[in-house]
Design a protein around this motif. Structure first.
Motif, mmCIF file in Angstrom:
data_model
loop_
_atom_site.group_PDB
_atom_site.id
_atom_site.type_symbol
_atom_site.label_atom_id
_atom_site.label_comp_id
_atom_site.label_asym_id
_atom_site.label_seq_id
_atom_site.Cartn_x
_atom_site.Cartn_y
_atom_site.Cartn_z
ATOM 1 N N THR A 137 0.848 -1.190 0.000
ATOM 2 C CA THR A 137 0.000 0.000 0.000
ATOM 3 C C THR A 137 0.888 1.246 0.000
ATOM 4 N N GLU A 138 0.310 2.372 -0.372
ATOM 5 C CA GLU A 138 1.069 3.618 -0.405
ATOM 6 C C GLU A 138 1.649 3.928 0.978
ATOM 7 N N SER A 139 2.875 4.400 0.976
ATOM 8 C CA SER A 139 3.573 4.725 2.230
ATOM 9 C C SER A 139 4.001 6.180 2.181
ATOM 10 N N ILE A 140 3.540 6.963 3.139
ATOM 11 C CA ILE A 140 3.882 8.390 3.187
ATOM 12 C C ILE A 140 5.127 8.575 4.031
ATOM 13 N N THR A 240 10.733 0.131 1.704
ATOM 14 C CA THR A 240 9.305 0.227 1.378
ATOM 15 C C THR A 240 9.063 1.334 0.369
ATOM 16 N N GLN A 241 9.709 2.469 0.558
ATOM 17 C CA GLN A 241 9.536 3.590 -0.379
ATOM 18 C C GLN A 241 9.946 3.206 -1.795
ATOM 19 N N VAL A 244 7.446 0.701 -3.348
ATOM 20 C CA VAL A 244 6.216 1.384 -3.755
ATOM 21 C C VAL A 244 6.455 2.138 -5.062
ATOM 22 N N GLN A 245 7.615 2.745 -5.184
ATOM 23 C CA GLN A 245 7.969 3.449 -6.411
ATOM 24 C C GLN A 245 8.029 2.478 -7.594
ATOM 25 N N LYS A 247 6.396 -0.351 -7.845
ATOM 26 C CA LYS A 247 5.010 -0.738 -8.118
ATOM 27 C C LYS A 247 4.347 0.287 -9.028
ATOM 28 N N ALA A 248 4.584 1.559 -8.768
ATOM 29 C CA ALA A 248 3.997 2.629 -9.590
ATOM 30 C C ALA A 248 4.504 2.580 -11.027
#
Length: 294
Positions: A137-140, A240-241, A244-245, A247-248
């Motif tokens: 999931t998105e991680s801020i 994680t960052q 997520v990148q 994945k995008a």
């Protein structure tokens, strides 16, 4: 014998063979995609020997001796693997620096090459993990953190970090030769955009990189946090960052291998699951195989 040195026209055949085994063979898949199948002495190139079924002419296995001396392999059974090693031994022209691959197959290659009593910086069985990036999931990232390219931090700091990584994780000796090796390795690595550093209040605290890449998958490594910044969640945050990148971008999966209990805990918490075992055997010094007396 049905083993031959593979040429450019064999590329599609090798890609088809490797397709079901990408997670076990990411270095081979990534290098093949990046620089092709033929060896001309350049970075990431290697001599690829393939075993072809005499009836179907399909590949049943491959063994590669890469530019840096490392040998990697994959075969459908140990009989095929034995034929591949024999052909490699008969044709090898450069010293061997290491053996990497699926654990049992790498062990077989070590034994067949007569390297079971050799001196190693590192010779370990590590667990192979995979994550489906769709599960992330998105991680801020908090405001006081930032992720930058490794090229954007102090070169001296980066080299010191990676020397420490090689000593701790790969069993390297702390000497002048290591400094030269790390410099040369990262001169090559920094030509890619797959290396990042986490900043906390502007201070570098952790590094994450991908060491192999194909269209749908990346391989994580190294992940490094210096001792003074550990146990603060920095490695998990930067990894994680970056996942997520990926994945995008449309990347579907990520893999890694490790035997570090603390790292395993982090990776499992992110969502990685064990899928196999991988051997990483790095010799103290390169060895000329034809000089070994078995």
């Amino acid at each position: 014998m049905n083993v031959k040195l593979l040429r450019a026209f064999d590329t599609k055949k090798l890609e088809e063979y490797l397709a079901p085994y990408k997670a076990e063979c990411m270095f081979i898949c990534s290098n093949l995609k990046a620089v092709g199948i033929e060896y001309r002495g350049e970075d990431f190139q290697g001599e690829y020997f393939g075993y072809l079924n005499p009836t179907s002419n399909n590949l049943y296995g491959v063994i590669v001796h890469y530019w840096n001396g490392n040998i990697m392999m994959h075969a459908i059974n140990y009989q095929v693997l034995e034929h591949l090693v024999i052909e490699l031994k008969n044709n090898i022209k450069r010293p061997v620096a290491g053996i990497l691959g699926p654990n049992k197959q790498a062990e077989e290659v070590i034994n067949h090459l007569g390297l079971f009593n050799a001196n190693y910086n590192l010779n370990v069985k590590e667990s192979l993990y995979k994550i489906n990036l769709e599960t992330l999931t998105e991680s801020i990232i908090p405001n006081n953190f930032a992720v930058v390219k490794a090229q954007d931090i102090s070169r001296e700091l980066l080299i010191n970090w990676m020397k420490s990584y090689d000593i701790e994780a790969l069993g390297a000796s702390n000497n002048d030769e290591l400094e030269k090796e790390v410099e040369a390795h990262w001169n090559t690595r920094l030509k890619t955009n797959d290396n990042w550093v986490l900043l906390y209040d502007g201070i570098p605290v952790s590094l994450c990189a991908f060491n192999a890449r194909i269209e749908e998958m990346v391989q994580v490594g190294p992940v490094w946090t210096p001792p003074e910044h550990r146990n603060k969640g920095f490695a998990r945050l930067i990894l994680t960052q970056m996942l997520v990148q990926e994945k995008a971008k449309g990347t579907k999966k990520a893999i890694l291998f490790t035997d570090n209990p603390a790292a395993i805990k982090v990776y499992k918490n992110i969502g990685f699951n064990k899928i196999g075992e991988y051997r990483l055997a790095l010799l103290e010094k390169p060895i000329k195989i034809k000089e070994i007396k078995i």
